[in-house]
Design an enzyme around this catalytic site. Structure first.
Site, PDB file in Angstrom:
ATOM      1  N   SER A  99       0.622  -1.256   0.074  1.00  0.00           N
ATOM      2  CA  SER A  99       0.175   0.223  -0.242  1.00  0.00           C
ATOM      3  C   SER A  99       0.957   1.389  -0.069  1.00  0.00           C
ATOM      4  CB  SER A  99      -1.016   0.040   0.802  1.00  0.00           C
ATOM      5  OG  SER A  99      -1.820   0.254   0.772  1.00  0.00           O
ATOM      6  N   ASP A 196     -10.419  -4.632  -4.483  1.00  0.00           N
ATOM      7  CA  ASP A 196      -9.751  -3.826  -3.665  1.00  0.00           C
ATOM      8  C   ASP A 196     -10.186  -2.255  -3.949  1.00  0.00           C
ATOM      9  OD1 ASP A 196      -7.810  -1.871  -2.372  1.00  0.00           O
ATOM     10  OD2 ASP A 196      -6.382  -2.571  -2.885  1.00  0.00           O
ATOM     11  N   HIS A 226      -8.075  -5.732  -0.190  1.00  0.00           N
ATOM     12  CA  HIS A 226      -6.358  -4.454  -0.022  1.00  0.00           C
ATOM     13  C   HIS A 226      -5.881  -5.056   1.285  1.00  0.00           C
ATOM     14  CE1 HIS A 226      -4.593  -1.036   0.055  1.00  0.00           C
ATOM     15  NE2 HIS A 226      -4.208  -0.477   0.933  1.00  0.00           N
TER      16      HIS A 226
END
Length: 246
Positions: A99, A196, A226
């Site tokens: 991320s 996600d 995610h």
């Protein structure tokens, strides 16, 4: 038990390091996450079983490191990563960025190309302060942020709201990667879940299109979210690192 690195900027960075053979693997976590997450601990065990050097750490304002989360920004956390890589590892490293850690790892690839043997990103959130937060704010939210210097957003991962600061947005604009050349002259494996809700699949495609390099591959995983932390997803991350190391 964490060890600590004092950086030139006066921040104290908590880390855990496993010695082993190189190239080492460095895990860079996400926004408001810490080094005790599922992916970080799984990869530590994976590296240990292989005898591979491994490093995980907390950015300032995260986990056991010094500072308050809302006082930090992308540039600070990139400085923390830079210090950790330079001080706590030897030789080229495979950076594994999750991320926001994907954005930070790409910044490291630009700042420390001689120290990067390869890159694995998981839902890389390049430029998310601009493309995600700022672009997604209403005019009223933008006005609040500019006036008060902060805005609180609900978090689905935590009881505490996300505090987004004006500094985070404005400093993030100095770190943007999608607005200029991005050379990645080493093996890159990007992983992205199609379910996600935080990092759109389109961002992964944009990054693939934007970056230049001879060995860049993107794997889309249907239904993965995610967190990307199911047993299959974790195995896929390890497989991507093994592919880069090979």
């Amino acid at each position: 038990m964490s060890e600590y690195l004092d950086t030139a900027q006066g921040r104290r960075i908590a880390y855990h390091r496993s010695m082993g053979r190189g190239p080492g693997v460095v895990f860079l976590g996400g926004f408001k996450s810490d080094m005790t997450g599922t992916k970080a601990l799984y990869l530590q065990d994976w590296a240990g079983a292989r005898g591979q050097a491994f490093l995980r750490f907390d950015y300032s304002g995260h986990g056991d490191s010094s500072g308050r989360f809302e006082d930090g920004c992308i540039g600070d956390w990139a400085e923390d990563a830079h210090a950790a890589i330079e001080s706590l590892t030897e030789g080229p490293q495979v950076l594994v960025g999750s991320s926001m850690g994907g954005w930070i790892s790409l910044l490291m690839a630009r700042a420390l190309p001689h120290r990067v043997a390869g890159l694995v990103t998981i839902a890389a959130a390049a430029d998310f302060t601009e493309r995600g937060f700022w672009a997604g704010f209403s005019e009223a939210q933008r006005a609040t942020l500019m006036r008060d210097g902060r805005i609180e957003l609900p978090s689905e991962y935590d009881d505490q709201p996300y505090v987004i600061t004006r500094q985070l947005i404005e400093e993030g604009r100095k770190q943007l990667l999608m607005t200029g050349p991005l050379s990645l002259p080493f093996p890159v494996r990007m992983l992205q879940g199609t379910a996600d809700l935080d990092v759109p699949m389109g961002w992964a495609l944009d990054l693939l299109d934007h970056a230049s390099g001879e060995d860049i591959r993107l794997t889309l995983v249907k239904g993965a979210d995610h967190r990307f932390s199911t047993p299959d997803c974790l195995s896929m991350i390890a497989g991507a690192i093994e592919d880069v190391l090979a």
